[in-house]
Design an enzyme around this catalytic site. Structure first.
Site, mmCIF file in Angstrom:
data_model
loop_
_atom_site.group_PDB
_atom_site.id
_atom_site.type_symbol
_atom_site.label_atom_id
_atom_site.label_comp_id
_atom_site.label_asym_id
_atom_site.label_seq_id
_atom_site.Cartn_x
_atom_site.Cartn_y
_atom_site.Cartn_z
ATOM 1 N N HIS A 102 -5.398 -2.849 6.143
ATOM 2 C CA HIS A 102 -6.242 -2.205 5.354
ATOM 3 C C HIS A 102 -6.890 -1.135 6.116
ATOM 4 O O HIS A 102 -6.238 -0.964 7.300
ATOM 5 C CB HIS A 102 -7.660 -3.206 5.466
ATOM 6 C CG HIS A 102 -8.765 -3.212 4.277
ATOM 7 N ND1 HIS A 102 -8.574 -2.231 3.208
ATOM 8 C CD2 HIS A 102 -10.095 -3.302 4.638
ATOM 9 C CE1 HIS A 102 -9.923 -2.153 2.679
ATOM 10 N NE2 HIS A 102 -10.663 -2.693 3.630
ATOM 11 N N HIS B 40 -11.102 -8.575 -6.609
ATOM 12 C CA HIS B 40 -11.551 -7.335 -5.935
ATOM 13 C C HIS B 40 -11.147 -6.193 -6.770
ATOM 14 O O HIS B 40 -10.658 -5.150 -6.408
ATOM 15 C CB HIS B 40 -10.903 -7.317 -4.571
ATOM 16 C CG HIS B 40 -11.774 -6.382 -3.616
ATOM 17 N ND1 HIS B 40 -11.665 -4.938 -3.760
ATOM 18 C CD2 HIS B 40 -12.577 -6.539 -2.786
ATOM 19 C CE1 HIS B 40 -12.451 -4.419 -2.800
ATOM 20 N NE2 HIS B 40 -12.876 -5.348 -1.890
ATOM 21 N N HIS C 7 -12.716 -9.675 6.730
ATOM 22 C CA HIS C 7 -12.998 -8.311 7.665
ATOM 23 C C HIS C 7 -14.503 -8.046 7.656
ATOM 24 O O HIS C 7 -15.148 -8.544 6.477
ATOM 25 C CB HIS C 7 -11.895 -7.379 7.122
ATOM 26 C CG HIS C 7 -12.258 -6.713 5.876
ATOM 27 N ND1 HIS C 7 -12.342 -7.425 4.533
ATOM 28 C CD2 HIS C 7 -12.615 -5.618 5.382
ATOM 29 C CE1 HIS C 7 -12.406 -6.796 3.585
ATOM 30 N NE2 HIS C 7 -12.585 -5.415 4.233
ATOM 31 N N ASP D 206 -19.018 -5.143 1.668
ATOM 32 C CA ASP D 206 -19.077 -5.936 0.670
ATOM 33 C C ASP D 206 -18.346 -7.583 0.884
ATOM 34 O O ASP D 206 -18.404 -8.210 -0.235
ATOM 35 C CB ASP D 206 -18.225 -5.346 -0.583
ATOM 36 C CG ASP D 206 -16.676 -4.908 -0.070
ATOM 37 O OD1 ASP D 206 -16.683 -4.758 1.338
ATOM 38 O OD2 ASP D 206 -15.905 -4.926 -0.947
ATOM 39 N N HIS D 207 -18.091 -7.833 2.011
ATOM 40 C CA HIS D 207 -17.501 -9.247 2.234
ATOM 41 C C HIS D 207 -18.578 -9.777 3.259
ATOM 42 O O HIS D 207 -18.178 -11.291 3.410
ATOM 43 C CB HIS D 207 -16.034 -9.034 2.889
ATOM 44 C CG HIS D 207 -15.042 -8.339 1.950
ATOM 45 N ND1 HIS D 207 -14.204 -9.163 1.427
ATOM 46 C CD2 HIS D 207 -14.959 -7.161 1.748
ATOM 47 C CE1 HIS D 207 -13.447 -8.448 0.601
ATOM 48 N NE2 HIS D 207 -14.089 -6.925 0.657
ATOM 49 N N ASP E 221 -8.858 -7.232 1.947
ATOM 50 C CA ASP E 221 -8.575 -6.049 1.114
ATOM 51 C C ASP E 221 -7.374 -5.791 1.820
ATOM 52 O O ASP E 221 -7.032 -5.823 2.914
ATOM 53 C CB ASP E 221 -9.476 -5.150 1.331
ATOM 54 C CG ASP E 221 -10.804 -5.230 0.855
ATOM 55 O OD1 ASP E 221 -11.216 -6.462 0.216
ATOM 56 O OD2 ASP E 221 -11.767 -4.583 0.843
HETATM 57 ZN ZN LIG Z 1 -13.793 -5.054 -0.206
HETATM 58 ZN ZN LIG Z 2 -12.529 -3.370 2.816
#
Ligand SMILES: [Zn+2]
Ligand SMILES: [Zn+2]
Length: 304
Positions: free
Chosen positions: A141, A269, A64, A68-69, A211
């Site tokens: 998420h 994570h 997604h 952070d990804h 996530d």
């Molecule tokens: Zn994340």
């Molecule tokens: Zn996320």
């Protein structure tokens, strides 16, 4: 042929890094081929450290579009170019991934010296190759998020060397022919593959689900996984936070592993608030026995 499947946890933290954990990224090496799941900031350095090779057949799957990804993606593409990659690279992700890469490239110029193919996919869609399939499903998420499962097609059965020798089949092309499911002719004798090759063996299945809240679509996707890598952001004591932010506690991840009948769960994570995440492992272990808490750069071999 026995192709090994190895998983290296390049970054095991989430949201922000801490002293011990980088941002999320998982590398699967299947023989000479590479699959990268998510590309948090700093992934390129971990990737180099893993000595994965820069010019291999490679696909990057993005879950997604939270920073952070994906913040590691521009750096990864830039460095691969500088280091001499020439082979095409495929990026697969949810809607918006094309715009992200195009935007960065327009403003910063990535100097890509290799072709990049970007594919936007939805839950229910797949990426197929001759020997494996990657499926996407919806995670739950705060923004649209995909969980992925990497699944090898059944592997060919075990070749019985002793029996082949006993039957007088000479080593070489005839063995190969039998291994690939064809009969061979030895003088007047016809040898069918079933005489020397065992039944097909199940392939490796690995599910990557971050996530996400624990949810039915991930349980279904992960069914029978040899390894489930699942969002385990928080301990039980922060369960309200987990549901507020669209994440899972370690115990909730363990429950998904149990329900999906996965063989092993990797807690992943992990929130930066836990310098010592061992309590999360203990909480997960009460629900599901086969849990691991990988450190950054830890590598495991997955077998079916
Ligand atoms: Zn994340
Ligand atoms: Zn996320």
């Amino acid at each position: 042929m026995n192709i090994s499947v190895r998983v290296t946890f390049l970054g095991t933290g989430g949201s922000v890094p801490n002293k011990f954990r980088n941002l999320p990224s998982v590398l699967i090496r299947r023989g000479p081929e590479l699959f990268l799941f998510d590309c948090g900031e700093g992934t390129q350095r971990q990737f180099l450290q893993a000595r994965a090779g820069i010019n291999r057949k490679m696909r990057i799957f993005i879950s997604h579009l939270h920073g952070d990804h994906v913040f590691g993606l521009p750096g990864m593409l830039h460095s691969l170019s500088f280091m001499g990659r020439s082979r095409e690279l495929e990026i697969v992700g949810p809607k918006g991934i094309i715009e992200l890469v195009t935007c960065v490239n327009r403003v910063v110029k990535l100097y890509n010296r290799f072709p990049i193919r970007i594919r936007e996919i939805k839950a229910g869609q797949t990426v197929k190759d001759a020997e494996y399939i990657v499926r996407a499903a919806s995670a739950q998420h705060s923004i649209p998020c995909l969980a992925y499962t990497f699944e090898e097609k059944p592997r060919s059965g075990k070749f019985d060397v002793a029996k082949a020798k006993r039957l007088g089949v000479p080593e070489g092309p005839l063995w190969k022919k039998l291994q690939s499911g064809n009969s061979v002719q030895l003088g007047r004798r016809r040898i069918p593959p079933s005489l020397v090759v065992g039944p097909p063996r199940r392939g490796v299945k690995i599910t990557y689900a971050v996530d996400t809240r624990p949810c039915a679509s991930v349980v279904k996707l992960a069914a029978g996984s040899d390894l489930l890598i699942h969002d385990s952001c928080f301990a039980d004591s922060a369960s309200i936070k987990a549901s507020e932010y669209g994440h899972s506690t370690a115990a909730e991840a363990a429950n998904v592993a149990r329900k999906s009948r996965s063989r092993m769960l990797a807690l992943f994570h992990i929130s930066a608030m836990y310098e010592d995440a061992s309590p999360l492992l203990a909480e997960a272990g009460k629900v599901f026995r086969h849990c691991i808490l990988p450190r950054d750069m830890e590598t495991i071999t997955v077998v079916a």
